[in-house]
Design a protein around this motif. Sequence first.
Motif, PDB file in Angstrom:
ATOM      1  N   ALA A  63       5.853   4.919   1.711  1.00 20.97           N
ATOM      2  CA  ALA A  63       7.120   4.607   1.035  1.00 20.97           C
ATOM      3  C   ALA A  63       8.056   5.810   1.059  1.00 20.97           C
ATOM      4  O   ALA A  63       9.276   5.657   1.212  1.00 20.97           O
ATOM      5  CB  ALA A  63       6.843   4.161  -0.402  1.00 20.97           C
ATOM      6  N   LYS A  98      -0.466  -2.031  -0.155  1.00 17.00           N
ATOM      7  CA  LYS A  98       0.588  -2.157  -1.162  1.00 17.00           C
ATOM      8  C   LYS A  98       0.162  -3.060  -2.311  1.00 17.00           C
ATOM      9  O   LYS A  98       0.640  -2.915  -3.451  1.00 17.00           O
ATOM     10  CB  LYS A  98       1.874  -2.693  -0.529  1.00 17.00           C
ATOM     11  N   ALA A 158       2.054  -8.141   0.576  1.00 21.64           N
ATOM     12  CA  ALA A 158       1.431  -7.791  -0.702  1.00 21.64           C
ATOM     13  C   ALA A 158       1.722  -8.857  -1.755  1.00 21.64           C
ATOM     14  O   ALA A 158       0.824  -9.251  -2.525  1.00 21.64           O
ATOM     15  CB  ALA A 158       1.932  -6.427  -1.163  1.00 21.64           C
ATOM     16  N   ASP A 195      -0.068   3.990   0.981  1.00 16.86           N
ATOM     17  CA  ASP A 195       1.174   3.226   0.862  1.00 16.86           C
ATOM     18  C   ASP A 195       2.246   4.026   0.127  1.00 16.86           C
ATOM     19  O   ASP A 195       3.443   3.888   0.420  1.00 16.86           O
ATOM     20  CB  ASP A 195       0.926   1.880   0.174  1.00 16.86           C
ATOM     21  N   ASP A 208       8.448  -1.844   6.008  1.00 21.64           N
ATOM     22  CA  ASP A 208       8.185  -1.761   4.572  1.00 21.64           C
ATOM     23  C   ASP A 208       8.435  -3.111   3.903  1.00 21.64           C
ATOM     24  O   ASP A 208       7.637  -3.559   3.061  1.00 21.64           O
ATOM     25  CB  ASP A 208       9.076  -0.680   3.963  1.00 21.64           C
ATOM     26  N   GLU A 215       5.742  -5.537   2.040  1.00 26.28           N
ATOM     27  CA  GLU A 215       5.916  -5.941   0.635  1.00 26.28           C
ATOM     28  C   GLU A 215       5.734  -7.449   0.487  1.00 26.28           C
ATOM     29  O   GLU A 215       5.136  -7.910  -0.494  1.00 26.28           O
ATOM     30  CB  GLU A 215       7.307  -5.529   0.142  1.00 26.28           C
TER      31      GLU A 215
END
Length: 910
Positions: A324, A389, A356, A320, A349, A353
Amino acid sequence: MSRSQAASCHSLVVRMPGPVDPAALRRRLRDGAAGILPEPDGLRLWEETLPRGADDDAVRARVHREALRPLRRGGPPLRAVLLRPADGDPDADATLVLVARRHLALGGPDPLVLAHWPDGAGTPRPADADRPALEWGLGDPSAAGRAGEVAVPLSGPAVTAGTALLHASVALVLARYGEGEQVDETRTAAEFTGEWRQRTTPGSDTPRLPSGIGVLVEDGIPGQRHLPYLAPALPGLLHATRHPDGTVSAVLHYGHGDLNPCVAERFAAHVAHVAVQLADRPEAPLDTVDLLTPEEREHVLRLGVTPPAGPPEATARTVDGLFADVARERPDAIALTAGDTRLTYAELDARAEQTAAGLRSLDVAPGSMVGVALERDADLVVTLLGVLKAGCAYVPMDLGHPPERLRYTVDDAGAEVVVASDGILPGSSAVRTVTPAALRALGAAEPPAPPRPEDPSAPAYVIYTSGSTGRPKGVVVPHRSVAALVDATREDFRLTGDDVWTLFHSSAFDFSVWEIWGCLLTGGRLVVVDYWTARDTEQFHDLLSRERVTVLNQTPSAFAQLVETDRRADTELTLRLVIFGGEPLDVRMLVPWFARHSHTACRLVNMFGITETTVHVTAHTVTPHDVLAAGRQVGPALPGWTLSVRDPRGRVLPIGAAGEICVGGAGVADRYLGQPELTAERFVTDPHGGGRIYRSGDRGRLRPDGSLDHLGRLDSQVKVRGHRIELDEIRNVLLSHPEVTGAATVLGHDVPGDPATARIDAYVTLRGPADTAELLAHARGMLPSYMVPATVTELDALPLTINGKVDTAALPAPGAPARSAPAAGAPVTAGSANEDDDPLAAQILKLWSHALNADVTSQDNFFELGGNSLLVIRVLREMREQGLPKVTTQDLYRNSTAGRFIELVRNARS
């Protein structure tokens, strides 16, 4: 001149002290040939003056060439050539070279007196067609007929210990090579040498050891050198000479077509090294005798090491974290295409997120295992990245697996949360199932989390593979291994943001790890291939063309079907890189591909790898030359990986010798989840300082350039259409049925060598009434479809070897596949369908029967008779070639009974 012609001749080189009278020498030759040759008076002595100024090496080379020149077919049985120095000194020494058919003996106190070989010892050796193959020889077939020789460098007490020691040394070396007779290594050197002293007698000619290496012992005479064959009729002949002073010398004669010169040199050195040890330490057990010197062992180990491609910090990253970096560099570039969904790197992304954050809201702690049971779509990739993540490891599951297997995976991994679509996974009170959308919704309400430090040693994923205990085993792979894989291949494969990849494989198959992260960590665009498109090669070919895919990853079985489709397709492909993995590649299947595509425009790479070593270990670029050679090369180790080949005791084997492939370096996984004993058995510390290595269970051999040949498996594991299968797992599932008392499973083929017809055949003994359909239903409840046996044959007893193991060679031909219960009415079969009454039904049943190698009725189910995805593609292709309506793979899967499928085709036609 043929190799067999040269093998039927031998030669003798005699030093002739000066002065030499050619006329007197000619008379001696004719006198010696009297009674042996039909016309001794016609024997000619050829004379040649050596070039002026020739040094000793040039003279020896000329003499050796003459000694290796065979007689012409149909010509005289003896040739005599006198080679004289160029200075014309009548007192100078000369060299006489005699070449004769092998039925004439050469040598003795007077080499000019000929004789017939006694007891047929001089008869020609087997013809080329009968020559045994040396698997470890690594010879060059194009060099067949060329002969070479290398001295066996005996030293110390081995020089005077006698020829029985030499026989014993050859036998032990061959046993270590995995050839010849197996040796009990608990015996002492003296016991083993004594056995060979009894098995050989002075002057004996042992024509062949079980490996195709011969040993010939002769008494030597000063001033004479005998070549027993001008071209070895066997792949190798170790020619030992006993000298009058009691010493022994030996030379290995070999054919370049059978033995690589490097391998021949090392084999001769190993024989000498072993002989010295046997003579030096007669009371030592054979298992203390080393095949390789410490220097050679170090050399072989270095051959299998490829240094990392970049600095250590390049791989000390998380997946991850690397993603990024790419997302910051290419926020607006398209990262993912799945049907109508297109996500940029920034959007992917952001969604990950949210995923996560959703996991954090459910109190899923970093380091936890999170189950993922999703179809191949955009949500799958988002979820996998989101799990990483969150600092967790994803546990992918294939929705095609039976519920019992899915439940076992969740329980064994200790996953408290599974991301899945509603109703997909039969849950339990201990496991929470949440959909991807719900998880992201939970995350959207969560405040941003502080940055988390990267831990490259943390688990990234756990993939379950077939296990011999009857249950799959989870392989724990850390982030650093995935980072190392991408770093190792980025430069060689020229992976950039201009590439377009496909996600073709199940996330529960480790090939998907390479497809997803190989693409996204190098800035490429990932095209997700849905389930049905992946099973229809025409649709898949259209997708490759439409999306302008540049990097394709395929098992050889799947690519073979794509090759056939490409041969007929009008659309052009933009592929520049095709990577094979998952199963052995038969390079001959690539002939039609190379006929259409230049290997310089589209690079084909054969890669060997294992889940436990992070997808790939080696890489070999396949060219048309490989197709001609029909080789089994998979290339050298990737940068950061190491390779070695070892015997069952863990000893390093030399170049060419086959043994267990051991893999070390950056790709070695952490462990088997929850199985410390199995982990300790397979993940071991290298006693030679190579760190942790994984004992793969695969069989292979190293080549002189450090590349690897993959030669299959050592155990009961097999590969079927890219799936790694432990036959013992299937056996144990069958044994769990209450009526089964014994079971055996083997890999079979309807058509030998055709991977599309590979199947699992099972044999059982029963304690009570149980039909095969019941046993197959039991297996389907616990095994994925690709592991369910195609046939189950009942036996009164399983045949056993003298060691009490199942004798698979003695198993009978499998019974017919189990069939569904027929409906009322007479079934229509391929042989009985009346083409006048229903020609369509007869045509389709005939196609099915040919593909399934069975007599198919309208009541039969395609998959119950052993059908698989590759045979589906084959049947549909043959239907189109015969002018039948086009139907999709989805149509056949949903109408897999012959009668229903016939009606489907009938409706499509009308």
